[in-house]
Design a protein around this motif. Sequence first.
Motif, PDB file in Angstrom:
ATOM      1  N   ARG A 138       0.819  -1.224   0.000  1.00  0.00           N
ATOM      2  CA  ARG A 138       0.000   0.000   0.000  1.00  0.00           C
ATOM      3  C   ARG A 138       0.848   1.268   0.000  1.00  0.00           C
ATOM      4  O   ARG A 138       0.345   2.353  -0.295  1.00  0.00           O
ATOM      5  CB  ARG A 138      -0.975  -0.010   1.181  1.00  0.00           C
ATOM      6  N   TYR A 139       2.104   1.149   0.346  1.00  0.00           N
ATOM      7  CA  TYR A 139       3.018   2.296   0.302  1.00  0.00           C
ATOM      8  C   TYR A 139       3.980   2.217  -0.887  1.00  0.00           C
ATOM      9  O   TYR A 139       4.956   2.974  -0.944  1.00  0.00           O
ATOM     10  CB  TYR A 139       3.840   2.371   1.594  1.00  0.00           C
ATOM     11  N   SER A 140       3.718   1.318  -1.821  1.00  0.00           N
ATOM     12  CA  SER A 140       4.692   1.055  -2.883  1.00  0.00           C
ATOM     13  C   SER A 140       4.923   2.260  -3.792  1.00  0.00           C
ATOM     14  O   SER A 140       6.034   2.453  -4.290  1.00  0.00           O
ATOM     15  CB  SER A 140       4.245  -0.155  -3.716  1.00  0.00           C
ATOM     16  N   GLY A 141       3.889   3.073  -4.018  1.00  0.00           N
ATOM     17  CA  GLY A 141       4.079   4.272  -4.825  1.00  0.00           C
ATOM     18  C   GLY A 141       5.059   5.228  -4.169  1.00  0.00           C
ATOM     19  O   GLY A 141       5.956   5.775  -4.819  1.00  0.00           O
ATOM     20  N   MET A 142       4.893   5.418  -2.866  1.00  0.00           N
ATOM     21  CA  MET A 142       5.799   6.279  -2.117  1.00  0.00           C
ATOM     22  C   MET A 142       7.211   5.704  -2.096  1.00  0.00           C
ATOM     23  O   MET A 142       8.201   6.422  -2.283  1.00  0.00           O
ATOM     24  CB  MET A 142       5.278   6.442  -0.689  1.00  0.00           C
ATOM     25  N   LEU A 143       7.314   4.394  -1.874  1.00  0.00           N
ATOM     26  CA  LEU A 143       8.632   3.762  -1.835  1.00  0.00           C
ATOM     27  C   LEU A 143       9.331   3.865  -3.190  1.00  0.00           C
ATOM     28  O   LEU A 143      10.541   4.126  -3.251  1.00  0.00           O
ATOM     29  CB  LEU A 143       8.519   2.288  -1.421  1.00  0.00           C
ATOM     30  N   LEU A 144       8.585   3.657  -4.272  1.00  0.00           N
ATOM     31  CA  LEU A 144       9.198   3.778  -5.588  1.00  0.00           C
ATOM     32  C   LEU A 144       9.631   5.215  -5.846  1.00  0.00           C
ATOM     33  O   LEU A 144      10.663   5.458  -6.483  1.00  0.00           O
ATOM     34  CB  LEU A 144       8.239   3.319  -6.684  1.00  0.00           C
ATOM     35  N   GLY A 145       8.851   6.173  -5.320  1.00  0.00           N
ATOM     36  CA  GLY A 145       9.272   7.561  -5.435  1.00  0.00           C
ATOM     37  C   GLY A 145      10.612   7.795  -4.756  1.00  0.00           C
ATOM     38  O   GLY A 145      11.491   8.479  -5.294  1.00  0.00           O
ATOM     39  N   ILE A 146      10.795   7.190  -3.580  1.00  0.00           N
ATOM     40  CA  ILE A 146      12.054   7.340  -2.842  1.00  0.00           C
ATOM     41  C   ILE A 146      13.188   6.623  -3.576  1.00  0.00           C
ATOM     42  O   ILE A 146      14.255   7.199  -3.820  1.00  0.00           O
ATOM     43  CB  ILE A 146      11.913   6.802  -1.415  1.00  0.00           C
ATOM     44  N   THR A 147      12.964   5.350  -3.922  1.00  0.00           N
ATOM     45  CA  THR A 147      14.040   4.581  -4.558  1.00  0.00           C
ATOM     46  C   THR A 147      14.379   5.136  -5.936  1.00  0.00           C
ATOM     47  O   THR A 147      15.547   5.159  -6.337  1.00  0.00           O
ATOM     48  CB  THR A 147      13.647   3.097  -4.685  1.00  0.00           C
ATOM     49  N   ASN A 148      13.373   5.623  -6.665  1.00  0.00           N
ATOM     50  CA  ASN A 148      13.637   6.166  -7.988  1.00  0.00           C
ATOM     51  C   ASN A 148      14.314   7.536  -7.921  1.00  0.00           C
ATOM     52  O   ASN A 148      15.012   7.932  -8.840  1.00  0.00           O
ATOM     53  CB  ASN A 148      12.347   6.259  -8.804  1.00  0.00           C
ATOM     54  N   THR A 149      14.077   8.264  -6.824  1.00  0.00           N
ATOM     55  CA  THR A 149      14.791   9.523  -6.638  1.00  0.00           C
ATOM     56  C   THR A 149      16.282   9.263  -6.531  1.00  0.00           C
ATOM     57  O   THR A 149      17.098   9.886  -7.231  1.00  0.00           O
ATOM     58  CB  THR A 149      14.292  10.249  -5.381  1.00  0.00           C
ATOM     59  N   PHE A 150      16.637   8.337  -5.659  1.00  0.00           N
ATOM     60  CA  PHE A 150      18.047   7.972  -5.546  1.00  0.00           C
ATOM     61  C   PHE A 150      18.539   7.290  -6.825  1.00  0.00           C
ATOM     62  O   PHE A 150      19.668   7.490  -7.261  1.00  0.00           O
ATOM     63  CB  PHE A 150      18.266   7.050  -4.348  1.00  0.00           C
ATOM     64  N   GLY A 151      17.659   6.472  -7.431  1.00  0.00           N
ATOM     65  CA  GLY A 151      18.036   5.769  -8.646  1.00  0.00           C
ATOM     66  C   GLY A 151      18.224   6.684  -9.839  1.00  0.00           C
ATOM     67  O   GLY A 151      18.829   6.287 -10.843  1.00  0.00           O
ATOM     68  N   THR A 152      17.720   7.915  -9.741  1.00  0.00           N
ATOM     69  CA  THR A 152      17.878   8.875 -10.823  1.00  0.00           C
ATOM     70  C   THR A 152      19.196   9.629 -10.722  1.00  0.00           C
ATOM     71  O   THR A 152      19.649  10.216 -11.713  1.00  0.00           O
ATOM     72  CB  THR A 152      16.692   9.864 -10.817  1.00  0.00           C
ATOM     73  N   ILE A 153      19.806   9.609  -9.556  1.00  0.00           N
ATOM     74  CA  ILE A 153      21.099  10.292  -9.396  1.00  0.00           C
ATOM     75  C   ILE A 153      22.110   9.818 -10.447  1.00  0.00           C
ATOM     76  O   ILE A 153      22.826  10.645 -11.032  1.00  0.00           O
ATOM     77  CB  ILE A 153      21.627  10.111  -7.968  1.00  0.00           C
ATOM     78  N   PRO A 154      22.195   8.509 -10.740  1.00  0.00           N
ATOM     79  CA  PRO A 154      23.082   8.095 -11.834  1.00  0.00           C
ATOM     80  C   PRO A 154      22.705   8.707 -13.184  1.00  0.00           C
ATOM     81  O   PRO A 154      23.587   8.931 -14.024  1.00  0.00           O
ATOM     82  CB  PRO A 154      22.910   6.568 -11.870  1.00  0.00           C
ATOM     83  N   GLY A 155      21.417   8.976 -13.386  1.00  0.00           N
ATOM     84  CA  GLY A 155      21.013   9.613 -14.628  1.00  0.00           C
ATOM     85  C   GLY A 155      21.555  11.029 -14.754  1.00  0.00           C
ATOM     86  O   GLY A 155      21.786  11.522 -15.857  1.00  0.00           O
ATOM     87  N   VAL A 156      21.752  11.690 -13.612  1.00  0.00           N
ATOM     88  CA  VAL A 156      22.350  13.020 -13.608  1.00  0.00           C
ATOM     89  C   VAL A 156      23.858  12.931 -13.757  1.00  0.00           C
ATOM     90  O   VAL A 156      24.479  13.645 -14.548  1.00  0.00           O
ATOM     91  CB  VAL A 156      21.992  13.770 -12.310  1.00  0.00           C
ATOM     92  N   LEU A 157      24.472  12.030 -12.990  1.00  0.00           N
ATOM     93  CA  LEU A 157      25.931  11.984 -12.916  1.00  0.00           C
ATOM     94  C   LEU A 157      26.576  11.244 -14.080  1.00  0.00           C
ATOM     95  O   LEU A 157      27.639  11.647 -14.572  1.00  0.00           O
ATOM     96  CB  LEU A 157      26.358  11.336 -11.595  1.00  0.00           C
ATOM     97  N   ALA A 158      25.954  10.130 -14.519  1.00  0.00           N
ATOM     98  CA  ALA A 158      26.600   9.287 -15.533  1.00  0.00           C
ATOM     99  C   ALA A 158      26.918  10.038 -16.830  1.00  0.00           C
ATOM    100  O   ALA A 158      28.040   9.946 -17.337  1.00  0.00           O
ATOM    101  CB  ALA A 158      25.747   8.050 -15.812  1.00  0.00           C
ATOM    102  N   PRO A 159      25.976  10.814 -17.423  1.00  0.00           N
ATOM    103  CA  PRO A 159      26.339  11.541 -18.643  1.00  0.00           C
ATOM    104  C   PRO A 159      27.425  12.587 -18.418  1.00  0.00           C
ATOM    105  O   PRO A 159      28.262  12.822 -19.288  1.00  0.00           O
ATOM    106  CB  PRO A 159      25.015  12.202 -19.065  1.00  0.00           C
ATOM    107  N   ILE A 160      27.409  13.216 -17.220  1.00  0.00           N
ATOM    108  CA  ILE A 160      28.415  14.231 -16.920  1.00  0.00           C
ATOM    109  C   ILE A 160      29.789  13.583 -16.762  1.00  0.00           C
ATOM    110  O   ILE A 160      30.795  14.061 -17.314  1.00  0.00           O
ATOM    111  CB  ILE A 160      28.022  15.009 -15.645  1.00  0.00           C
ATOM    112  N   VAL A 161      29.840  12.465 -16.007  1.00  0.00           N
ATOM    113  CA  VAL A 161      31.102  11.740 -15.848  1.00  0.00           C
ATOM    114  C   VAL A 161      31.607  11.240 -17.194  1.00  0.00           C
ATOM    115  O   VAL A 161      32.804  11.337 -17.512  1.00  0.00           O
ATOM    116  CB  VAL A 161      30.920  10.568 -14.864  1.00  0.00           C
ATOM    117  N   THR A 162      30.682  10.720 -18.003  1.00  0.00           N
ATOM    118  CA  THR A 162      31.064  10.262 -19.337  1.00  0.00           C
ATOM    119  C   THR A 162      31.635  11.409 -20.167  1.00  0.00           C
ATOM    120  O   THR A 162      32.643  11.249 -20.874  1.00  0.00           O
ATOM    121  CB  THR A 162      29.853   9.655 -20.067  1.00  0.00           C
ATOM    122  N   GLY A 163      31.019  12.586 -20.061  1.00  0.00           N
ATOM    123  CA  GLY A 163      31.513  13.740 -20.803  1.00  0.00           C
ATOM    124  C   GLY A 163      32.926  14.117 -20.405  1.00  0.00           C
ATOM    125  O   GLY A 163      33.760  14.437 -21.259  1.00  0.00           O
ATOM    126  N   TYR A 164      33.228  14.066 -19.091  1.00  0.00           N
ATOM    127  CA  TYR A 164      34.575  14.393 -18.629  1.00  0.00           C
ATOM    128  C   TYR A 164      35.589  13.316 -19.026  1.00  0.00           C
ATOM    129  O   TYR A 164      36.724  13.626 -19.394  1.00  0.00           O
ATOM    130  CB  TYR A 164      34.577  14.584 -17.116  1.00  0.00           C
TER     131      TYR A 164
END
Length: 509
Positions: free
Chosen positions: A424-450
């Motif tokens: 019953r809290y899975s939407g909230m939990l996915l919001g939390i895990t996907n927030t952290f899981g999106t950090i690689p989406g921010v960092l990976a292209p930048i690291v790749t660029g460098y």
Amino acid sequence: MPLPNGCSIISAPADETEDTEALVENAVPPKCCSVRLNLAFLMFLGFCVVYALRVNFSVAMVAMVNTTVPKPAQNGSKSNVCPLPSGTTNNSDGFQYPEGMPQYPWDSETQGWLLGAFFFGYLCTQIPGGYLSGHYGGRIFMGLGVLGTAILTLFTPLAAQMGSRWLFALRALEGFGEGTTFPAMMALWSRWAPPLERSSLLTLAGSGSNFGAFLALPLTAYICQTLGWPAVFYICGGAGCLWSVFWFSLVSDDPRTHRRISPEERDYIINSIGPQGTGHGLSLPLLSILLSVQLWVIIITQMCANWSYYTLLTSLPTYMDNILHFDLKSNGILSALPYLGGWLVAVLSGLLADYLIGRKVFSLTVVRKLFTVTGLLSAAGFLIAVDFVGCSHILTITFLTLSITTGATSAAGVFINQIDIAPRYSGMLLGITNTFGTIPGVLAPIVTGYFTTDHTLQGWRKVFWVSGAISIFGALIFTFFATSKIETWAVTEDEREEAEGDCSGLISA
């Protein structure tokens, strides 16, 4: 003192599989043509659109930038540059852009920031989207997430003309709108997916992301070649607007309120999910959620899995162009192949996982670990193997394809684990895990660029080594610490009272 059958006054049942044993014996309405399968198919199409809106920019950028030809090393050596593909005589002239198409002088670092811009906005709405979807229902938030992103995509050519900063802001806003989609999906399935069908329904719906990438990459290249890169964003944006019409017309938040569901299917879904199939209140057990060891296991594992996925999703077309020197048409087709395999493997993994759970071949926890570890380790192995094949075009394409294809088995593992531990809290939990899981989406292209500023093979080897090592670390964390037992704080009052009644009867006996 422990009671028989795992009863405890303060704990949830030992394994959710035990709660669903009776369902196997009951008549199950056919899944074919059912409302729950139609919902999965609409979600599949929605995520096709979502990922088309997300990845089209990575291919279109090859046409948007006025120079992507690798610069030779300053000492004049070209040992880092791969030869042209067999049969290609002049890569720089292999593709002719339609006349009048604007191009921009973005360097490698600027391209990395633009590719990562989407995820800056995507980070912001995951948790609010999960909370609101869990309380009010996910229909409106998934629908508006896709529609808003599609409308913003229509303005991409204008933003690019105004400058890279404007384009960065627009891409971030697109991510802001799209951030609600995955938490909303999970919140919907907490009310719609019977426990013994979760793996297949969720992987079918979520596999739209891989299939969308598979369609978008070659189609984007074709549209750039025939109509020009601005048409990519007009067509994809229009498709998202069209999808939203069907979504709002056909989807309901709950089987209880759906106008076209049969009584048999409605009763089956409601009875199989039980009290967990209702929305949570305005207040949440936030402290318990944040202190949950299992939640942090999912977070770390998902971050590790997403690093290599997002690295390839955003940067593979650039690698195909700068290092392997494929023309834009070949680039789009070859960049798409891994996602076709990923889509197929994700769907099959979901079906196999449900079979293993329903037949009690393994426990729910073992099934989640099996699929997660298989996906992460195989993805890492094939990605690292790319570093050992040098400039072999065939082997490079093969290993990159196998990396994403085999990595898709994780779809039936860690990415469903939050609905196991707290439905019953899975939407909230996915919001939390996907927030952290999106950090690689921010960092990976930048690291790749460098790493790839000089467009050298050595720079890309660092990219693949880092991605593989991170995936291996995630596999180890999930292997040693993961579980699929329902968390104590996620048990509803009805379930708690039922458990207390059952245990009281055992004591009296």
